[in-house]
Design an enzyme around this catalytic site. Structure first.
Site: not given
Ligand code: MRU
Length: 367
Positions: A93, A247, A257-258, A206, A54-56
């Site tokens: 996603r 993201d 972002n999250k 997270q 996970r994470g961009a």
């Molecule tokens: O849903 P996730 O855990 O894949 O979320 C993405 C992220 O990790 C966050 O939004 C993050 O702050 C930005 S992407 C590194």
């Protein structure tokens, strides 16, 4: 980054088998550190969808490796097989633009290859390039962003700089180093006194599970806080800087972002706390004019809101329900922070304002 003295990336090709990709299984953290094997396109699809990766940046790198495995395992009709693989990966996603960016890059890299071996070689080269560029961009984000922390430390005459972060935009969210946490690691490694307030980041936590684990492994002092604590901390002068990841950032500087990031930006604006968004250039979407109007916001299963997992008193990971039976819930994964609330974007190329003019100027030769 290091885990128990050994350097790890979040994803890589197995040294003894080029047909196997290995990745850290983020479902298991923080209680167990496990490596999983990804050998078929559907393994990548499931790992991204279930957020084992996970994470961009990491989603983008995983999609790149997934397309390499597609080229490697394709039957006779390779073009059709790769097209279907691309569609499957793209459907996992929607919010992080890195996923589509990596898949399209792989399709471009392989479309002109006639021989199977050429296609596999091109896909492998591209997957490795996506991963290497991600790691290097994040390293450079650290060098640029570190300057903000140094400035804050000077203002405090060497006192501890308190940084608030949301979710996990550390090395686990990328191939290495991270975006929002990369400046923290760089400043900390240089001896600047830093302390991080870590938002727990409901519903998937997270922050609690991953950011605390990462910072702890690196020895960075940090404190876990409930998601709603940030405003209070800022009102009382306990936050010097907010650093978050992204993201997707649109051409106008709006940053997805999250979920919950927007509220932190509002509180930061109201309290005069600098609010910065860190991202590699692969997370910009220059085709999108307005983030607020257009970023597709992922809505995940409501069960993630109704249940939480954690270590029980007997030391076993367990899941519990936190609301009455049958409670209706909704689960949006991201929100968009408007550009007007962002003091700057930290990219591998430097720091710029969250405005179309400055973004275009910074990225003018990015293809
Ligand atoms: O849903 P996730 O855990 O894949 O979320 C993405 C992220 O990790 C966050 O939004 C993050 O702050 C930005 S992407 C590194």
């Amino acid at each position: 980054m290091k885990v128990d003295g050994e350097h790890y990336r979040t994803i890589w090709i197995a040294a003894d088998d080029p047909a196997t990709v290995l990745a850290i299984d983020q479902h298991k953290l923080p209680h167990e550190f496990e490596i999983m094997r990804l050998c078929a396109v559907d393994d990548f699809v499931a790992a991204i969808k279930d957020m084992r990766v996970r994470g961009a940046g990491l989603i983008g790198a995983a999609a790149g490796y997934g397309m390499y495995i597609a080229a490697l395992t394709a039957p006779q009709d390779r073009a059709q097989f790769m097209f279907v693989a691309a569609e499957k990966l793209l459907a996992t996603r929607p919010t992080a633009v890195n996923l589509a960016w990596a898949v399209k890059r792989q399709l471009r890299a392989t479309e002109k290859c006639v021989a199977r071996d050429d296609a596999v070689r091109a896909a492998l080269r591209t997957a490795e390039a996506i991963a290497d560029e991600d790691a290097e961009s994040c390293r450079r984000i650290g060098l640029h962003g570190k300057e903000l922390i140094i400035k804050a430390a000077e203002k405090k005459r060497g006192g501890t700089v308190n940084i608030l972060t949301h979710c996990n935009a550390g090395w686990l969210a990328f191939v290495d180093h991270g975006s929002a946490l990369s400046p923290v690691y760089a400043a900390f490694d240089e001896g600047i006194k830093t302390h991080v307030w870590v938002d727990e980041t409901r519903p998937r936590n997270q922050g609690a599970a991953l950011t605390c684990w990462e910072l702890g492994r690196h020895g960075v002092p940090h404190t876990l806080v409930a998601d709603n604590a940030g405003g209070h901390l800022m009102q009382h002068g306990m936050v010097d800087l907010v650093l978050v990841g992204a993201d997707r950032v649109a051409r106008n500087g709006d940053a997805a972002n999250k979920i919950g990031t927007y509220l932190k930006a509002l509180a930061a604006k109201d309290n005069g706390v600098p609010f910065y968004v860190a991202l590699p250039s692969s997370s910009f979407d220059l085709e999108m004019d307005s983030g607020l109007a257009n970023v597709p916001i992922e809505e995940r299963d409501a069960s993630e809101v109704c249940f939480v997992s954690g270590k029980g008193s007997e030391g076993k990971v367990t899941t519990v329900q936190i609301c009455p039976d049958g409670t209706q819930a909704r689960n949006w994964g991201f929100d968009v922070t408007p550009a007007r609330l962002i003091d700057g974007l930290i990219c591998e190329r430097g720091i710029c304002a969250a405005s179309e003019k400055e973004i275009n100027n910074m990225l003018k030769d990015v293809v």
